[in-house]
Write a protein that holds these residues in place. Structure first.
Motif, PDB file in Angstrom:
ATOM      1  N   UNK A   1     -46.152  -2.786  21.406  1.00  0.00           N
ATOM      2  CA  UNK A   1     -47.073  -1.548  20.825  1.00  0.00           C
ATOM      3  C   UNK A   1     -46.230  -0.964  19.798  1.00  0.00           C
ATOM      4  N   UNK A   2     -47.239  -0.534  18.956  1.00  0.00           N
ATOM      5  CA  UNK A   2     -46.836   0.208  17.481  1.00  0.00           C
ATOM      6  C   UNK A   2     -47.060   1.739  17.701  1.00  0.00           C
ATOM      7  N   UNK A   3     -46.125   2.453  18.399  1.00  0.00           N
ATOM      8  CA  UNK A   3     -46.156   3.631  18.604  1.00  0.00           C
ATOM      9  C   UNK A   3     -45.852   4.498  17.488  1.00  0.00           C
ATOM     10  N   UNK A   4     -45.023   4.274  16.536  1.00  0.00           N
ATOM     11  CA  UNK A   4     -44.532   4.698  15.343  1.00  0.00           C
ATOM     12  C   UNK A   4     -45.838   4.979  14.642  1.00  0.00           C
TER      13      UNK A   4
ATOM     14  N   UNK B   1     -38.706  -2.242  22.244  1.00  0.00           N
ATOM     15  CA  UNK B   1     -38.068  -2.401  20.971  1.00  0.00           C
ATOM     16  C   UNK B   1     -37.905  -0.666  20.198  1.00  0.00           C
ATOM     17  N   UNK B   2     -37.732  -0.683  18.791  1.00  0.00           N
ATOM     18  CA  UNK B   2     -37.598   0.223  18.570  1.00  0.00           C
ATOM     19  C   UNK B   2     -38.530   0.876  17.920  1.00  0.00           C
ATOM     20  N   UNK B   3     -39.973   0.201  17.832  1.00  0.00           N
ATOM     21  CA  UNK B   3     -41.309   0.888  17.901  1.00  0.00           C
ATOM     22  C   UNK B   3     -41.880   1.229  18.874  1.00  0.00           C
ATOM     23  N   UNK B   4     -41.658   0.838  20.201  1.00  0.00           N
ATOM     24  CA  UNK B   4     -42.236   1.049  21.488  1.00  0.00           C
ATOM     25  C   UNK B   4     -41.025   1.665  22.546  1.00  0.00           C
ATOM     26  N   UNK B   5     -40.158   2.134  21.945  1.00  0.00           N
ATOM     27  CA  UNK B   5     -38.907   2.922  22.828  1.00  0.00           C
ATOM     28  C   UNK B   5     -39.657   3.840  23.814  1.00  0.00           C
TER      29      UNK B   5
END
Length: 245
Positions: free
Chosen positions: A28-31, A96-100
């Motif tokens: 998932x691209x939360x950023x 991951x870092x984009x979906x922490x």
């Protein structure tokens, strides 16, 4: 763009016998979604002075972002639920870092509900930097990258005036303050490897050298603000080289 292929893959794999599907981060691209919702006024704008590793999303903001993601990819999300319900299968999610943001309990609850899965015990959220399945060790790897690592490991939560929020590493702030703007003009740069190739393309195609220089100065200032103890000289020198070229 690959929802149909993903759904077909899960359907085929579900018929092959017990399977563990491990999603090893950045599914998932939360950023960029959070940044977009802030630009659209659907989430509060981040204070520009808060580029000090404390500008991440709150749990409620992450829930809003997840709802937007699910609305854009309903078939792919529902396919995860059908997969775990069709046999002795598990979906194991490593943040991951984009979906922490998947570390938030209510985000996990919302995602589980969105999948429609009945066998919720087979939808596993890993509360660690990695998943170990037998002899296999699986991690996203951002904690081994100084540019994208969180100071607080796999649970990067910090206290803010408005409540608990995710820590923002400099990669998060960079995407929010710089990369997303470039990607809106040249959407394909996100597919270029290494990431510096996308930045190089943006500089080469932009006729406004003054704007380029301003962007580089802002980028270097961003690095010093976000990661003062571990200044990324390789990235900084790369940015200066792009400006010169």
């Amino acid at each position: 763009f690959a929802d149909d292929a993903f759904v077909a893959m899960l359907s085929e794999q579900a018929m092959r016998g017990p399977t563990d599907l491990v999603i090893a981060g950045d599914f998932f691209e939360f950023w960029q979604v959070v940044a977009g919702l802030r630009r659209d006024g659907r989430l509060p704008a981040r204070d520009a002075s808060a580029a000090d590793r404390h500008g991440g999303a709150t749990e409620r903001e992450a829930q809003t972002a997840l709802a937007a993601i699910v609305a854009a990819h309903p078939d792919a999300v529902r396919a995860l639920g059908r997969f775990v319900d069709r046999g002795d299968h598990r979906v194991i999610i490593v943040p991951g870092n984009h979906d922490a943001e998947l570390g938030w309990p209510w985000v996990q609850r919302d995602l589980a509900a969105a999948t429609g899965a009945a066998a919720l015990d087979r939808l596993v959220f890993v509360d660690a930097a990695a998943a170990q399945i037998g002899p296999v060790w699986i991690e996203h790897g951002h904690q081994r990258d100084g540019a994208n690592a969180f100071a607080r490991g796999h649970a990067p939560f910090v206290a803010r005036a408005e409540g608990c929020a995710l820590e923002a590493n400099w990669g998060d702030v960079f995407v929010d303050a710089f990369y997303s703007d470039v990607e809106r003009t040249w959407p394909f740069i996100d597919n270029l490897i290494p990431e510096s190739a996308g930045i190089a393309w943006a500089f080469a195609e932009s006729p406004d050298r003054a704007h380029q220089a301003q962007a580089v100065v802002g980028f270097l200032r961003l690095l010093t603000q976000v990661q003062p103890g571990e200044f990324n000289w390789r990235t900084a020198m790369g940015a200066l080289h792009l400006a010169y070229v």
